[in-house]
Design a protein around this motif. Sequence first.
Motif, short mmCIF file in Angstrom:
data_model
loop_
_atom_site.label_atom_id
_atom_site.label_comp_id
_atom_site.label_asym_id
_atom_site.label_seq_id
_atom_site.Cartn_x
_atom_site.Cartn_y
_atom_site.Cartn_z
N ALA A 23 0.82 -1.21 0.00
CA ALA A 23 0.00 0.00 0.00
C ALA A 23 0.86 1.26 0.00
N ALA A 24 2.06 1.17 0.57
CA ALA A 24 2.99 2.30 0.59
C ALA A 24 3.83 2.37 -0.67
N GLY A 25 3.62 1.43 -1.61
CA GLY A 25 4.35 1.43 -2.87
C GLY A 25 5.67 0.70 -2.83
N LEU A 26 5.88 -0.15 -1.82
CA LEU A 26 7.13 -0.86 -1.64
C LEU A 26 7.00 -2.33 -2.02
N ALA A 27 7.95 -2.86 -2.77
CA ALA A 27 8.06 -4.29 -2.95
C ALA A 27 8.53 -4.92 -1.65
#
Length: 290
Positions: free
Chosen positions: A193-197
């Motif tokens: 959700a925070a854009g992190l893999a």
Amino acid sequence: MRTRLGLVGLVGIALVVTGCTGVDAGAGERPERASTSAVGASGAATADGVVLPPEGARFDYQLGGASPIPDGATVVARDSTDDPADDVYGICYVNGFQTQPGVEWPDELLVRTSDGEPLVDPGWPDEHLFDLSSEANRQAVAERQASTIDGCAASGYQAVEFDNLDSWTRSDDAFGEDDAVAFATLLVARAHAAGLATAQKNTADLGARGRDEVGYDFAVTEECDRYDECGAFTDVYGRLVFDVEYTDDLRGSVADVCARVTGLDPAPSTIVRDHDLVPADDPAHAYTAC
């Protein structure tokens, strides 16, 4: 099977491969924060919209302190208390399943011994295990970890690696693998959700559950060659396995290690580092990319 030094928050890590080449990174000024151009060195995007690290990339594992980037490295792992390296794919290390030294947690969120004391990790006596036995606890711990995850994203990292996934094996049966998997799923969802893999850390016995059930995107391993586990990870994550071996605990020489790992199909990205992961200006620093 893990090394962490000087961690006060939650941390970053990254890795790579190609040619068994020793590299002297040299000393220098501390790199500035990562820029958005780092995404240009990344791999494909997933269905969640996060960007994966490039397969087969040369990497460095800088948990012991920031250093100049070795020639050719495009993936770098650092402690979350350090800024990501500039113009590379950055992985943020997070101690997701145990407390950080000196950080206070509510008593009800920690595994307790029969004497009522917090249960410590035998290998890390200043870390306590989170009690993941109930959904309420898992949600509460995940909520408190969210600020660190968001901090990794705000700093400019592209991925996060949650350490101590295998803490259930040291919990004195306070909780089990299914509880750890359920909690890991919460962390991974928050990171996505925070854009992190997200990277699965170690824990070969998890098999494909990490990818298929938890949602991990790739793997970061320590000493998969030393313990003959690399295939267990590459069977699941292919060439998106980043492994660090340590000079004081090798199976044979550095050349032996590199010959074995590069002979695998698919091969993990592998580096050989000094066990304390000291910065490049320290005489004890060692770095070889296989």
